[in-house]
Design an enzyme around this catalytic site. Sequence first.
Site, PDB file in Angstrom:
ATOM      1  N   HIS A  32       0.647  -1.265   0.152  1.00  0.00           N
ATOM      2  CA  HIS A  32       0.023  -0.135   0.076  1.00  0.00           C
ATOM      3  C   HIS A  32       0.812   1.083   0.076  1.00  0.00           C
ATOM      4  CE1 HIS A  32      -3.792   2.005   0.721  1.00  0.00           C
ATOM      5  NE2 HIS A  32      -3.014   2.858   1.215  1.00  0.00           N
ATOM      6  N   TYR A  50      -7.925  17.885  -1.642  1.00  0.00           N
ATOM      7  CA  TYR A  50      -6.399  18.339  -1.058  1.00  0.00           C
ATOM      8  C   TYR A  50      -5.506  18.496  -1.986  1.00  0.00           C
ATOM      9  CZ  TYR A  50      -5.132  13.284  -1.349  1.00  0.00           C
ATOM     10  OH  TYR A  50      -4.975  12.425  -1.739  1.00  0.00           O
ATOM     11  N   THR A  78      -6.541   9.993  -4.182  1.00  0.00           N
ATOM     12  CA  THR A  78      -7.946  10.416  -4.421  1.00  0.00           C
ATOM     13  C   THR A  78      -7.754  11.922  -5.069  1.00  0.00           C
ATOM     14  OG1 THR A  78      -7.864  11.342  -1.983  1.00  0.00           O
ATOM     15  CG2 THR A  78      -8.962   9.475  -2.652  1.00  0.00           C
ATOM     16  N   TYR A 158     -12.105   1.528   1.650  1.00  0.00           N
ATOM     17  CA  TYR A 158     -11.821   2.511   2.735  1.00  0.00           C
ATOM     18  C   TYR A 158     -12.807   3.111   3.478  1.00  0.00           C
ATOM     19  CZ  TYR A 158      -8.259   5.924   4.849  1.00  0.00           C
ATOM     20  OH  TYR A 158      -7.540   6.711   5.583  1.00  0.00           O
ATOM     21  N   HIS A 182      -6.372  -0.453   6.027  1.00  0.00           N
ATOM     22  CA  HIS A 182      -6.037   0.019   7.398  1.00  0.00           C
ATOM     23  C   HIS A 182      -6.899  -0.512   8.661  1.00  0.00           C
ATOM     24  CE1 HIS A 182      -3.631   2.144   4.604  1.00  0.00           C
ATOM     25  NE2 HIS A 182      -4.664   3.246   4.641  1.00  0.00           N
ATOM     26  N   ASP A 258       2.103   3.132   3.161  1.00  0.00           N
ATOM     27  CA  ASP A 258       1.100   4.337   2.977  1.00  0.00           C
ATOM     28  C   ASP A 258       1.861   5.521   2.458  1.00  0.00           C
ATOM     29  OD1 ASP A 258      -1.345   5.340   2.610  1.00  0.00           O
ATOM     30  OD2 ASP A 258      -1.148   6.377   4.798  1.00  0.00           O
TER      31      ASP A 258
END
Length: 308
Positions: A32, A50, A78, A158, A182, A258
């Site tokens: 990931h 963001y 995203t 998620y 996660h 991550d």
Amino acid sequence: MNTFIKTPGWLDWYATPSRPRFTPPPGSVDAHCHVFGPGDEFPYAPERKYTPCDASKAQLFALRERLGFARSVIVQATCHGADNRALVDALESSAGSARGVATVRREVTDDELARLHAAGVRGVRFNFVKRLVDFTPREELVEIAARVAALGWHVVVYFEAADLPELWDFFSGLPTTVVVDHMGRPDVSLPLQGPQFQTFVRFMREHPNVWSKVSCPERLSVSGPPALDGEPEPYRDVVPFARHLVEQFPDRVLWGTDWPHPNLKDHMPDDGLLVDVIPRIAPTAQAQRRLLVDNPMRLYWPEEAPAP
């Protein structure tokens, strides 16, 4: 020069990670991670919530080598929406050492799905964290899941732990392997045996097609890393939750860094320290090999995975 201005307060990734004390077994997979841009080459999506720092494929692969990993699974961020060009570019530059999880919309064509598959995409991600993405109708997600199931792909989901009861039936009805990011984001200040986390454990137990990533202690922890609390073992409050899943579902767990750790507010982790958490959640050599090699190879490189 990057013309995109980062979201105020955005924390850049840790530029000088330590070398882990723990040596991952040969062939280990970081299952990931992400690439961001670079924005001037792969612009961020206009609808993004963001704007991150740039985090290139070259930087990702250099980190992978420093940490002692052989392969990567790159998950579409995203901030790029359903524009998978940065992801595909990284996969095509990896000489087969990376696989991908894309984001697609209902209007994606069969030819586009075939091109993603040829590049190394093996899954799609459905994001239910409301602060990160806008709502997508579930009937659209079901349609996408049915189409990618025909390619042998899986679905990555998620979500936040409190939302699992509402999403349970939808997830249960998906026609693919379902990989949970996660650990379903548990509140680790609550008891391990309490109803919230045990609901997730029951979900995995009742649905053998469900896998979990035992990742992101830096995102879930309340106690934090040593720099914040002086403890010799970072993220100690997350470890029991991850270890429980490794013990209960040894053939359905994955691990990832991550990197580059989007949307962290309090601190940016040293990725070397994250690797050193692994033997605390998977204490034996057998558990470590399943977590880091056997399981991700079976899911993402089944043509190379040894027979069980």
